[in-house]
Design an enzyme around this catalytic site. Structure first.
Site, PDB file in Angstrom:
ATOM      1  NE  ARG A  10      18.436  20.086  18.840  1.00  0.00           N
ATOM      2  CZ  ARG A  10      17.885  20.530  19.957  1.00  0.00           C
ATOM      3  NH1 ARG A  10      16.910  21.433  19.905  1.00  0.00           N
ATOM      4  NH2 ARG A  10      18.301  20.089  21.126  1.00  0.00           N
ATOM      5  CG  HIS A  11      18.825  15.150  17.740  1.00  0.00           C
ATOM      6  ND1 HIS A  11      18.075  15.190  18.891  1.00  0.00           N
ATOM      7  CD2 HIS A  11      19.961  15.820  18.022  1.00  0.00           C
ATOM      8  CE1 HIS A  11      18.722  15.846  19.822  1.00  0.00           C
ATOM      9  NE2 HIS A  11      19.882  16.245  19.319  1.00  0.00           N
ATOM     10  NE  ARG A  60      21.833  14.039  20.980  1.00  0.00           N
ATOM     11  CZ  ARG A  60      23.027  13.731  21.481  1.00  0.00           C
ATOM     12  NH1 ARG A  60      23.289  12.474  21.831  1.00  0.00           N
ATOM     13  NH2 ARG A  60      23.954  14.653  21.630  1.00  0.00           N
ATOM     14  CD  GLU A  84      25.456  19.878  20.081  1.00  0.00           C
ATOM     15  OE1 GLU A  84      26.277  20.538  19.403  1.00  0.00           O
ATOM     16  OE2 GLU A  84      24.244  20.143  20.126  1.00  0.00           O
ATOM     17  CG  HIS A 152      23.875  16.518  17.501  1.00  0.00           C
ATOM     18  ND1 HIS A 152      23.259  15.579  18.309  1.00  0.00           N
ATOM     19  CD2 HIS A 152      24.644  15.814  16.627  1.00  0.00           C
ATOM     20  CE1 HIS A 152      23.638  14.362  17.942  1.00  0.00           C
ATOM     21  NE2 HIS A 152      24.486  14.486  16.919  1.00  0.00           N
TER      22      HIS A 152
END
Length: 218
Positions: A10-11, A60, A84, A152
């Protein structure tokens, strides 16, 4: 031919994460904390000797992927299917704002409705999208290799569930990934198995967020 391990990462943190604001497809960059998180995690992931880095095309995720790619000497492949979950009319709002504007749809979401309305992407569609994107990333390399997929929170959880063959209603039992933390899937003869979940550096972690306060929408 396919990867032997998928690392679903995940970012890092964004200002909207900090404000507990629903991001969805909104293209929000990392904040200074998120950049530090990515820089801290990148050497740990580079030590796995990934053969490829595949990222959502949102800023992101791409900024997070770039921290690893630079360290590992790799180029980043982007895939919009790793975005996402689209949160429709909730995007850009905090949970109190969502509750005030859309109380009925929020109640349906809290109750576990897979398609609560407000133009939110249905959960089964997200699961299928994530599963397809993860499988495509694995197929980019030869057997025995490691692929890091940067995505995400919601897409990570549902894509993992999809690749493992879990039914849609079981996937929400997984907890959310913290910012810049990851899940490891290993390929076996019988298919993929979950080897590790929500692991990574404990430093620079975002404050814990209670699951009922907001969706995995970042």
């Amino acid at each position: 031919m396919t990867a032997s391990r998928l690392v679903i990462w995940r970012h890092g943190n964004t200002d909207w994460n900090r404000e507990r604001r629903v991001q969805g497809h909104s293209d929000i960059p990392l904040n200074p904390l998120g950049l530090r998180q990515a820089a801290t995690a990148a050497p740990m992931l580079a030590a796995l000797r990934p053969a490829a880095v595949v990222s959502s095309d949102l800023a992101r995720a791409r900024q997070t992927a770039d921290a690893l790619a630079e360290r590992a000497g790799l180029a980043v492949t982007t895939d919009p299917r790793l975005r996402e979950r689209h949160f429709g009319r909730w995007q850009g709002r905090t949970m109190p704002e969502v509750i005030d504007a859309h109380p009925h749809e929020h109640a349906r979401w809290v109750a576990g409705d897979p398609d609560p309305g407000c133009e939110i992407e249905p959960r089964d569609r997200l699961l299928a999208r994530g599963r397809t994107a993860f499988a495509a990333a694995a197929d980019l390399v030869s057997d025995g290799a490691v692929v890091v997929v940067v995505t995400h929170g919601g897409t990570a959880k549902h894509g993992v569930g999809g690749l493992l063959g879990w039914p849609d209603e079981l996937v929400p039992t997984l907890g959310g990934l913290g910012n810049c933390r990851w899940t490891v899937l290993e390929r076996r003869v019988a298919g993929w198995r979950l080897a590790a979940y929500n692991v990574g550096p404990s430093v620079l972690a975002e404050p814990a967020i209670i699951a009922t306060e907001r969706p995995d929408a970042g």
